[in-house]
Design a protein around this motif. Structure first.
Motif, PDB file in Angstrom:
ATOM      1  N   UNK A 199      45.836  50.053  47.757  1.00 35.22           N
ATOM      2  CA  UNK A 199      45.630  50.131  49.217  1.00 35.22           C
ATOM      3  C   UNK A 199      44.173  49.956  49.678  1.00 35.22           C
ATOM      4  N   UNK A 200      43.207  50.645  49.043  1.00 36.87           N
ATOM      5  CA  UNK A 200      41.827  50.448  49.512  1.00 36.87           C
ATOM      6  C   UNK A 200      41.360  48.998  49.370  1.00 36.87           C
ATOM      7  N   UNK A 253      43.379  46.322  49.462  1.00 41.83           N
ATOM      8  CA  UNK A 253      44.076  45.549  50.501  1.00 41.83           C
ATOM      9  C   UNK A 253      43.319  45.703  51.815  1.00 41.83           C
ATOM     10  N   UNK A 254      42.910  46.947  52.096  1.00 44.38           N
ATOM     11  CA  UNK A 254      42.158  47.209  53.325  1.00 44.38           C
ATOM     12  C   UNK A 254      40.839  46.437  53.321  1.00 44.38           C
ATOM     13  N   UNK A 255      40.215  46.380  52.125  1.00 47.86           N
ATOM     14  CA  UNK A 255      38.940  45.672  52.037  1.00 47.86           C
ATOM     15  C   UNK A 255      39.133  44.160  52.066  1.00 47.86           C
ATOM     16  N   UNK A 256      40.381  43.696  51.943  1.00 48.74           N
ATOM     17  CA  UNK A 256      40.663  42.265  52.088  1.00 48.74           C
ATOM     18  C   UNK A 256      40.408  41.450  50.829  1.00 48.74           C
ATOM     19  N   UNK A 257      40.570  42.078  49.659  1.00 46.54           N
ATOM     20  CA  UNK A 257      40.385  41.318  48.423  1.00 46.54           C
ATOM     21  C   UNK A 257      41.582  40.411  48.156  1.00 46.54           C
ATOM     22  N   UNK A 314      44.661  38.735  46.027  1.00 50.83           N
ATOM     23  CA  UNK A 314      45.711  39.351  45.229  1.00 50.83           C
ATOM     24  C   UNK A 314      45.320  39.433  43.744  1.00 50.83           C
ATOM     25  N   UNK A 360      45.878  36.749  55.339  1.00 49.32           N
ATOM     26  CA  UNK A 360      46.200  38.137  55.636  1.00 49.32           C
ATOM     27  C   UNK A 360      47.218  38.228  56.778  1.00 49.32           C
ATOM     28  N   UNK A 371      41.014  55.742  54.138  1.00 48.10           N
ATOM     29  CA  UNK A 371      40.518  54.806  53.131  1.00 48.10           C
ATOM     30  C   UNK A 371      39.683  53.697  53.762  1.00 48.10           C
ATOM     31  N   UNK A 385      40.448  51.884  56.750  1.00 50.79           N
ATOM     32  CA  UNK A 385      41.114  50.809  57.479  1.00 50.79           C
ATOM     33  C   UNK A 385      40.599  50.767  58.912  1.00 50.79           C
ATOM     34  N   UNK A 414      43.328  46.574  61.395  1.00 55.68           N
ATOM     35  CA  UNK A 414      44.170  46.564  60.193  1.00 55.68           C
ATOM     36  C   UNK A 414      45.416  47.408  60.409  1.00 55.68           C
TER      37      UNK A 414
END
Lengths: 234, 304
Positions: free
Chosen positions: A102-103, A105-109, A111, B7, B212, B214, B218
């Motif tokens: 999750x962190x 994904x939030x940071x936009x890395x 896959x 995204x 976290x 967001x 987001x």
């Protein structure tokens, strides 16, 4: 790195959780905040997570007064802070892997990058084999280790943990603390709030004792000898 | 840029996946949206059809001028020539009594009855076409003037009910607009409320995400995409309902239009209507989501 300068925190209703607390935290330190419940440990962590703001005084991180940081800048700040909670705050509708991811994904890395880093983090806490498990199918200790993997996966400079062993028995608690110690040894600054003085006493680090919103003592402690912790993943 | 697009695509697909995991609830919501959108759209179509029908008659403003029985054909032709020069008249035409009788004779309903007649009971008739620009008052004056002539028995102007029909259609159209506005508002509220519940159900996830790091964007995005899908699916289903309704009406409607001499072809869901229904769905879905997110998401701040 972090400086609390005469920080006072008044909650609504007038409860004074911190009274002019000043504290310097240096990069790479491992700090245990101890004291009875209501002593102000959690409040310091909430301030560091910017969940709460100081009523008076300054909270400086890297020289910046984050206590007055505008709301829109808070997400970027929080992404540099790993957080571990007593109730671990894992999401039960997704696997351990997805929780840890999750962190990122939030940071936009991407896959691919996410997959690599999540596997590395799960490996570090000894749960690589259980990446597909939902949190509620894991034991309490395993759940907390997933929570720790999530806290470190984005490689934060600061990790804060609020009663991380509050729900665990002695051996598991020591295991979690040893895990923190290992992350600290690779340079992560740690601030851990715990009421378990006996447990904290077994780990090398700086011990800050709080009482009624004030710092009572602040000293480096060397771990008392004790039984060797069992290896992870057993 | 590409990462942002990726995204967004991921968010959109994830939202669709989330909806598909609760098929019954999703279907109910989409169904309500579709009905609310299909209702004004189909009424609008019907009124549009009525207006086409009325419009195709609007140029029929001819007077039928029945001459007194016994008036000779020569007198009738002279009168037609005179009237053709008259101000406010575009052209005139004579329908001879015998031609009119022959026309009636072709209709099997009258054929036998007419055979029983020994002589033609019909008078000669003039068809007077007024200037297309003539105002209703001028038409009335013309009608009075024609009726005053000694040769004329009766003047008929059958277009008044057309004006009434047009007025009724105007009222209906306005009514449909009001209903459409109300129903569109209802769709926005339905989507908004559904997403509000969704936000409540995912409160923990929102709190943890915020802890976290967001951003609001987001956290907001999945819910906006859910609104987007509700709107898109609702609009598509509404279109389907309208088309299905038209298919059911097709037979009777074609007969009705045929009776009134209007062509059925071209009547139906135009690309413009389809776009309007789909667009209304999308806008309502996104607006509802935006409202719900704006009101309820900011209220969720992590507690530790």
């Amino acid at each position: 790195m972090i400086r609390l300068d005469k920080v006072t925190k008044l909650y609504k209703g007038g409860h004074e959780a911190l009274r002019e607390v000043s504290l310097d935290i240096n990069p790479g330190e491992m700090i245990f905040l101890t004291g009875h419940s209501g002593a102000g440990k959690s409040t310091i962590l909430k301030l560091l997570a910017l969940v709460e703001r100081p009523t008076r005084g300054q909270l400086l991180v890297d020289g910046r007064n984050v206590g007055r940081m505008p709301a829109r800048e808070i997400p970027a700040y929080r992404r540099q802070v790993g957080m571990v909670f007593q109730d671990h705050k894992l999401l039960d509708d997704r696997s351990a892997f997805d929780n840890v991811a999750l962190p990122l994904v939030i940071a936009g890395l991407t896959r691919r990058e996410i997959g690599k880093r999540v596997h590395a983090a799960l490996d570090q806490v000894g749960l690589l084999a259980k990446e597909r498990h939902a949190p509620h199918t894991l034991s309490a200790g395993e759940q907390q280790r997933v929570g720790i993997a999530r806290a470190v996966v984005a490689r934060p400079r600061l990790l804060i943990a609020d009663e991380p062993t509050g729900n665990l028995d002695g051996d598991l608690s020591l295991e979690i603390m040893q895990l923190f110690r290992r992350f600290n040894e690779v340079g992560v600054t740690m601030v851990i709030a715990t009421h378990d003085l006996a447990l904290a006493g077994r780990i090398n680090g700086r011990h800050v004792v709080l009482g009624q919103g004030e710092i009572r003592s602040d000293e480096a402690a060397v771990a008392a000898p004790g039984p060797a912790p069992r290896a992870l993943g057993q | 840029m590409a990462a942002l697009l990726t995204r967004h695509v991921q968010n959109a697909l994830a939202a669709l996946g989330q909806l598909s995991r609760q098929p019954v609830a999703t279907l109910l919501t989409v169904g309500v949206i579709a009905i609310a959108l299909a209702l004004p759209a189909s009424l609008q179509l019907l009124v549009q059809g009525g207006q086409r029908m009325a419009g195709s008659w609007a140029d029929i403003r001819d007077f039928s001028v029945y001459l007194k029985p016994g008036t000779s054909l020569g007198v009738a032709r002279d009168l037609a020539r005179t009237l053709a020069e008259h101000k406010g008249v575009q052209e005139t035409r004579v329908i001879e009594a015998d031609a009119a009788l022959a026309e009636f004779g072709r209709d099997p309903a009258f054929g036998d009855a007419l055979k029983a007649l020994r002589q033609n009971p019909l008078p000669h008739t003039l068809v007077v076409r007024p200037d297309p620009e003539a105002a209703p008052a001028e038409l009335d004056a013309l009608k009075a003037e024609l009726g005053a002539r000694p040769e004329v028995d009766l003047v008929q102007l059958d277009t008044q009910w057309l004006a009434r029909l047009a007025a009724i259609l105007d009222v209906l159209r306005r009514g449909i607009w009001i209903a459409a506005v109300l129903l569109v508002a209802a769709v926005v509220f339905i989507v908004g409320n559904t997403i509000r519940l969704d936000i409540q159900n995912r409160r923990q996830e929102i709190e943890v995400s915020k802890l976290l790091g967001a951003t609001d964007a987001f956290v907001r995005r999945p819910f906006l995409y859910i609104g987007f899908w509700y709107g898109a699916l609702g609009g598509a289903l509404a279109l389907l309902l309208v088309v299905a309704g038209l298919l059911l009406l097709r037979g009777p409607l074609a007969r009705l239009l045929q009776l009134y001499g209007t062509d059925f072809s071209g009547f139906g869901v135009t690309p413009g209507t389809a776009l309007a229904v789909l667009g209304a769905g999308l806008v309502c879905g996104c607006a509802g989501a935006w409202l719900a997110v704006g009101r309820h998401l900011s209220a969720i701040e992590p507690r530790v």
